[in-house]
Write a protein that holds these residues in place. Structure first.
Motif, PDB file in Angstrom:
ATOM      1  N   MET A 333       0.743  -1.306  -0.042  1.00 22.51           N
ATOM      2  CA  MET A 333       0.024  -0.016  -0.180  1.00 22.51           C
ATOM      3  C   MET A 333       0.872   1.214   0.019  1.00 22.51           C
ATOM      4  N   THR A 334       2.051   1.095   0.622  1.00 24.12           N
ATOM      5  CA  THR A 334       2.842   2.385   0.717  1.00 24.12           C
ATOM      6  C   THR A 334       3.528   2.647  -0.669  1.00 24.12           C
ATOM      7  N   THR A 337       0.902   3.916  -3.423  1.00 23.27           N
ATOM      8  CA  THR A 337       0.347   5.332  -2.974  1.00 23.27           C
ATOM      9  C   THR A 337       1.251   6.476  -2.858  1.00 23.27           C
ATOM     10  N   LYS A 338       2.734   5.918  -2.513  1.00 19.24           N
ATOM     11  CA  LYS A 338       3.842   7.004  -2.918  1.00 19.24           C
ATOM     12  C   LYS A 338       4.494   7.221  -3.847  1.00 19.24           C
ATOM     13  N   GLU A 340       4.282   7.612  -7.721  1.00 18.53           N
ATOM     14  CA  GLU A 340       3.402   7.850  -8.652  1.00 18.53           C
ATOM     15  C   GLU A 340       3.783   7.934  -9.942  1.00 18.53           C
ATOM     16  N   LEU A 346      -5.970   4.332 -12.212  1.00 19.00           N
ATOM     17  CA  LEU A 346      -6.550   5.212 -11.200  1.00 19.00           C
ATOM     18  C   LEU A 346      -8.120   5.663 -11.567  1.00 19.00           C
ATOM     19  N   ARG A 356      -8.877  11.850   3.048  1.00 21.28           N
ATOM     20  CA  ARG A 356      -8.068  10.646   2.539  1.00 21.28           C
ATOM     21  C   ARG A 356      -6.728  10.759   2.310  1.00 21.28           C
ATOM     22  N   ASP A 357      -5.636   9.804   2.550  1.00 20.51           N
ATOM     23  CA  ASP A 357      -4.192  10.454   2.331  1.00 20.51           C
ATOM     24  C   ASP A 357      -3.749  10.060   0.486  1.00 20.51           C
ATOM     25  N   TYR A 358      -4.795   9.447  -0.109  1.00 19.57           N
ATOM     26  CA  TYR A 358      -4.455   9.478  -1.544  1.00 19.57           C
ATOM     27  C   TYR A 358      -5.830   9.450  -2.205  1.00 19.57           C
ATOM     28  N   SER A 361      -8.775   5.838  -6.321  1.00 18.85           N
ATOM     29  CA  SER A 361      -9.044   4.307  -5.930  1.00 18.85           C
ATOM     30  C   SER A 361      -7.866   3.691  -7.206  1.00 18.85           C
ATOM     31  N   VAL A 362      -7.393   2.316  -6.636  1.00 19.83           N
ATOM     32  CA  VAL A 362      -6.148   1.937  -7.376  1.00 19.83           C
ATOM     33  C   VAL A 362      -6.568   0.465  -7.759  1.00 19.83           C
TER      34      VAL A 362
END
Length: 458
Positions: A333-334, A337-338, A340, A346, A356-358, A361-362
């Motif tokens: 997950m890190t 989302t980190k 890019e 997306l 939301r941090d991100y 939805s992925v």
């Protein structure tokens, strides 16, 4: 430079090849006969003339035995025949050979592009459907739209990627490659995670590399689509002149490049520029998705699992890999989302009172490509095994859709990220084996290998 950009006018190539062929079957001019062969032919002719004159002067008084006469006659016949063959066959220079092979290669590429365009024409409904899914963000960003978008894009891509034609034979994954794939993937994602935790952000470097490859992927996958969008244009003949210096650097036979390859390459570079434009990702995520889609389609055409057992090993290993890194750690997950880059699909996240941090939805590109390789293998199984009841490709596509729906359903219930391969891999392997049982071909499917797959263990 993509395959499409290495083509030339096929009509001229065939004429050139025909001219070369005519020269090879009728080389009567001295230019096609090397000097040593000509000298040998002259010496043989002079020897025969002298022999004939001696025989005439002796009046046939000197007689040889029948055996010696027949042996001499047969020897002279063989010598004359070999000399004539040497005269008739031209000696091909290295430059001529390289040109002939290059012309042959260009004709093969154009033939492959025709097949690709024909397959896109057959599947035009699904390409239009794929385009229609890109309009969903205009409707809304609720959960139902995001699920429909991911489901539609993923299933359609797997279907189209499994059926697409390719110009060159794909790179085959060996059984050892499949066995160690989870180890390599773990080292890669673990290394990215450690770099992020150490404060070293390589996102930009990684994204630059991916987008450049993405531009080439769009150029390649866009050629058959472009040919179908503009059927009135003869792209096999259409060319754009280029400076002679550039043509020499690119080792072109003539200072021109194919129009379709240039147009699609320009489109790929334009997508790359838009991706790097100073705008929020929420405004350009569909461009990122387009690049990811092109990379996925090219990967599905460039890689082959080779055999059912290799595919089963790969899916089993990545099944464990996905479960461990998603459920056992925060690594997946890190990184997702980190980092890019256009290696995922997306969709803007649904509105929520909780920040939301991100904001997306992925769906990871690997959740499309890895199962898609197995689905594509099943299309080859259909061609070889010729099942009587159920198509392995259709069943595999349906199994992928069912597994993806199960993943989305569980995600909706528990509201946390799910390892998609947890649902996709058992669905694919179990579904195709059940299909084989219905066709009475379980052993045949289990031992199935694509043509030329004898070195599967290496």
């Amino acid at each position: 430079m993509t395959k499409a950009m290495r083509r030339r006018r096929p009509t001229l190539l065939l004429c050139a090849a025909a001219a070369m062929g005519c020269a090879s079957i009728a080389p009567t001019t001295r230019a096609f006969v090397p000097a040593p062969v000509r000298q040998r032919a002259v010496s043989v002719r002079r020897r025969d003339d002298v022999s004939n004159r001696l025989n005439m002067s002796d009046g046939g008084a000197k007689e040889e035995s029948d055996d010696n006469f027949l042996a001499s006659l047969f020897k002279n016949f063989q010598q004359n025949e070999s000399d004539a063959a040497a005269i008739e066959e031209p000696i091909e220079t290295e430059e001529e050979k390289a040109r002939r092979l290059r012309l042959k290669r260009l004709v093969e590429i154009e033939s492959g592009e025709v097949r690709r365009a024909s397959r896109v024409a057959e599947d035009k409904f699904f390409y239009l459907l794929l385009f229609a899914f890109q309009l969903l963000p205009l409707i809304g960003s609720d959960r139902i739209e995001s699920v429909l978008y991911f489901f539609g894009v993923a299933v359609t891509t797997v279907y189209l990627g499994g059926r697409q034609e390719v110009v060159d034979a794909p790179e085959r994954i060996s059984r050892n490659n499949a066995l160690y794939a989870p180890v390599g993937a773990s080292l890669a994602i673990g290394g990215l995670y450690l770099l992020l935790k150490a404060g070293i952000d390589i996102t930009s470097v990684y994204a630059i590399m991916v987008t450049l490859f993405g531009a080439l992927a769009i150029s390649d996958i866009g050629v058959p689509i472009l040919r179908n969008m503009f059927p009135g244009v003869d792209f096999a003949e259409a060319e754009v002149p280029v400076p002679r210096g550039l043509a020499e650097k690119l080792d072109l036979d003539k200072p021109a490049l194919p129009l379709d390859g240039l147009v699609t390459l320009g489109l790929g570079l334009l997508c790359t520029l838009v991706y790097w434009a100073p705008a929020a990702m929420e405004q350009k995520f569909l461009i990122s998705n387009a690049i990811a889609w092109a990379l996925g389609m090219v990967s599905l055409g460039a890689i082959s699992l080779g055999s059912f057992q290799t595919g089963a090993i790969l899916l089993a290993g990545l099944f464990c890999y996905d479960i461990f890194w998603v459920f056992g750690t925060d690594v997946m997950m890190t990184v997702a989302t980190k980092v890019e880059a256009p290696v995922k699909f997306l969709y803007t996240a649904p509105p929520s009172d909780t920040p939301r941090d991100y904001p997306f939805s992925v769906l990871g590109l690997g959740d499309v490509v890895i199962p898609g390789l197995f689905v594509r293998l099943m299309s080859k199984a259909d061609e070889v095994l010729r099942p009587k009841n159920l198509s392995y490709f259709n069943v595999a596509t349906g199994a992928y859709a069912a597994g993806l729906l199960a993943c989305f359903g569980v995600n909706e219930i528990f509201h946390n990220g799910q390892p998609a391969l947890l649902y996709l891999d058992p669905s694919l392997v179990g579904g195709t084996l059940a299909c084989a049982a219905a066709n009475g071909q379980v052993a045949d499917l289990w031992d199935f290998k694509e043509e030329g797959g004898e070195n599967d263990d290496e």
